[in-house]
Design an enzyme around this catalytic site. Structure first.
Site, PDB file in Angstrom:
ATOM      1  N   PHE A 328       0.802  -1.228   0.000  1.00  0.00           N
ATOM      2  CA  PHE A 328       0.000   0.000   0.000  1.00  0.00           C
ATOM      3  C   PHE A 328       0.833   1.275   0.000  1.00  0.00           C
ATOM      4  CE2 PHE A 328       0.702  -0.891   4.535  1.00  0.00           C
ATOM      5  CZ  PHE A 328       1.219   0.322   4.946  1.00  0.00           C
ATOM      6  N   THR A 329       2.139   1.147   0.306  1.00  0.00           N
ATOM      7  CA  THR A 329       2.925   2.376   0.441  1.00  0.00           C
ATOM      8  C   THR A 329       3.141   3.000  -0.938  1.00  0.00           C
ATOM      9  OG1 THR A 329       5.073   1.326   0.130  1.00  0.00           O
ATOM     10  CG2 THR A 329       4.220   1.361   2.380  1.00  0.00           C
ATOM     11  N   CYS A 330       3.632   4.206  -0.933  1.00  0.00           N
ATOM     12  CA  CYS A 330       3.880   4.866  -2.216  1.00  0.00           C
ATOM     13  C   CYS A 330       5.323   4.648  -2.662  1.00  0.00           C
ATOM     14  CB  CYS A 330       3.580   6.342  -2.088  1.00  0.00           C
ATOM     15  SG  CYS A 330       1.926   6.606  -1.492  1.00  0.00           S
ATOM     16  N   MET A 331       5.927   3.584  -2.150  1.00  0.00           N
ATOM     17  CA  MET A 331       7.325   3.327  -2.485  1.00  0.00           C
ATOM     18  C   MET A 331       7.385   2.285  -3.593  1.00  0.00           C
ATOM     19  SD  MET A 331       8.543   5.138  -0.007  1.00  0.00           S
ATOM     20  CE  MET A 331      10.243   4.732   0.284  1.00  0.00           C
ATOM     21  N   GLU A 332       8.151   2.555  -4.620  1.00  0.00           N
ATOM     22  CA  GLU A 332       8.260   1.579  -5.717  1.00  0.00           C
ATOM     23  C   GLU A 332       8.832   0.246  -5.240  1.00  0.00           C
ATOM     24  OE1 GLU A 332       6.881   1.477  -8.401  1.00  0.00           O
ATOM     25  OE2 GLU A 332       6.671   3.430  -9.316  1.00  0.00           O
TER      26      GLU A 332
END
Ligand SMILES: Cc1ncc(COP(=O)(O)O)c(C=O)c1O
Length: 408
Positions: A328-332
């Protein structure tokens, strides 16, 4: 409460799973060494208060490495005599009070021998026992072992360069302090049985070389447990005890184990759901409400044992060549694993990570979302929420926007 209706993501602990590994461990120790053994549960591995209470109920000691852990286990009712205090940085006050109360301490630093000298002088009529953490060259002992760090471990006193001998001689000069134990915890990636046999034979070698009469040998943790494809306590303690028996009498020397992850892996899962399916050029990404930050905060894992729970029949779905399970994080980098040639996943399908209990529940970063809830399935099948989802109130506690809000 019904597990089918719980809102994801959450951790889930089956008490019967914990019982299984606790029983295997106790039996392996009793069978190979006899009754003179003790277990110190590694608190750092998962310090969930309910779990610590469970370990206490099993008769296990608390293996701690910080003043915070000390205060936590104290609050949960462990007394000093039922603690093993390890680690490279200790608090002098806690060090003294555990020693005075007959708990276990394995020294590991430059300052602890000084504290022992002071304690010895302050209490000339008392006798003290301590353990010494050994650092030995595992790469030389077991060339096939995959080490955690290429240059070897950094804990304990080095056998090869004489620091270990130095610290033992220094303690031996104190009239009322005895080197009563050797602590051999060593983390390796491959966790093979043969490395434990080699460490046990090091204990024999050191005791002989430095003429030590040991009341305990602490083999530390680092075992596999709860995995069908790996060795378990029965294999490890058979090999360890075979070596130790060459020198030590099981009625006089206590065998200590400090398991962490091996005690809780089998029992714990992390349950997540697919929230969205995104097609980006020729890739299919499954966006889930779990994350690599929940499961692999140390970014050391390459595999995530898991199983799926589908909302409807997967056999009736098209087969997709590649689907990437992502977080869910916005980290690739928040990508967990690729499903190859699997049924097309849908929102609502669950990805359940198995063996998810060690170094996750409490090592979760407070990043974007806060700690997920934890449920316990009791032996009778009833469900209990032991940790609520952390929310803004928990995150904001002890934060002050203005100076005047702060009260010491
Ligand atoms: C001294 C000590 N004992 C026990 C453990 C528990 O290890 P594991 O969770 O791999 O069993 C650790 C973990 O690093 C440790 O440092």
């Amino acid at each position: 409460m019904n597990s089918d209706t719980l809102q994801t993501p959450y951790f889930y602990i089956r008490e019967t799973g914990l019982d299984t590994d606790a029983a295997i461990l106790k039996e392996a120790l009793s069978k190979n060494w006899g009754p003179n053994h003790l277990v110190g549960y590694s608190v750092k591995t998962n310090s969930l208060p309910w779990l610590l209470q469970y370990m206490k109920g099993q008769g296990f000691f608390a293996e701690i490495v910080s003043d915070t852990e000390y205060r936590l286990v104290k609050k949960l009712g462990f007394d000093n005599a039922h603690m093993i205090y390890n680690g490279p940085i200790k608090e002098k006050e806690i060090f003294n009070s555990i020693l005075l109360d007959g708990g276990y301490i394995n020294i590991d630093s430059t300052e602890e021998p000084i504290w022992l000298e002071e304690l010895s002088a302050a209490y000339p009529q008392r006798n003290f026992s301590v353990g010494v953490r050994v650092n030995c060259d595992i790469a030389a002992l077991c060339p096939e072992e995959v080490l955690v760090e290429e240059e070897g471990g950094r804990f304990g006193y080095c056998y090869e360069n004489g620091r270990l001998e130095e610290v033992i001689s220094r303690i031996n000069r104190l009239p009322n302090v005895k080197v009563a134990g050797l602590h051999l915890h060593s983390s390796t990636q491959s966790r093979t049985v043969s490395v434990y046999a080699a460490l046990a034979s090091m204990a024999v070698r050191i005791a002989e070389e430095y003429n030590l009469e040991l009341s305990y040998v602490d083999m530390g943790g680092g075992y596999f447990g709860g995995r069908e494809d790996k060795p378990d306590y029965r294999d490890y303690f058979y090999a360890i005890c075979k070596e130790l028996r060459r020198k030590f009498d099981p009625t006089r020397t206590t065998l200590i184990a400090e398991p962490g992850v091996s005690l809780i892996s089998r029992a714990t899962t992390f349950v997540t759901s697919v929230k969205d399916v995104k097609e980006i050029r020729n890739h299919s990404f499954l966006i889930t409400d779990g994350s690599r930050t929940n499961l692999n905060p140390l970014v050391t894992r390459h595999v995530y044992p898991h199983h799926m729970v589908y909302v409807d029949e997967p056999e009736k779905r098209p087969v997709i060549k590649s689907q990437w399970v992502t977080g869910f994080t916005c980290m690739e980098y928040d990508r967990l694993f690729e499903i190859k040639d699997g049924p097309a996943m849908k929102p609502g399908d669950k990805v359940v990570y198995d063996t998810a209990g060690g170094y996750t529940m409490c090592l979760n970063p407070l990043f974007i979302h806060y700690f997920p809830p934890v449920y316990v399935e009791h032996r009778d099948g009833t469900l209990f929420k032991t940790r609520d989802q952390w929310d803004v109130d928990e995150f904001m506690q002890k934060n002050y926007i203005e100076e005047r809000d702060f009260h010491e």
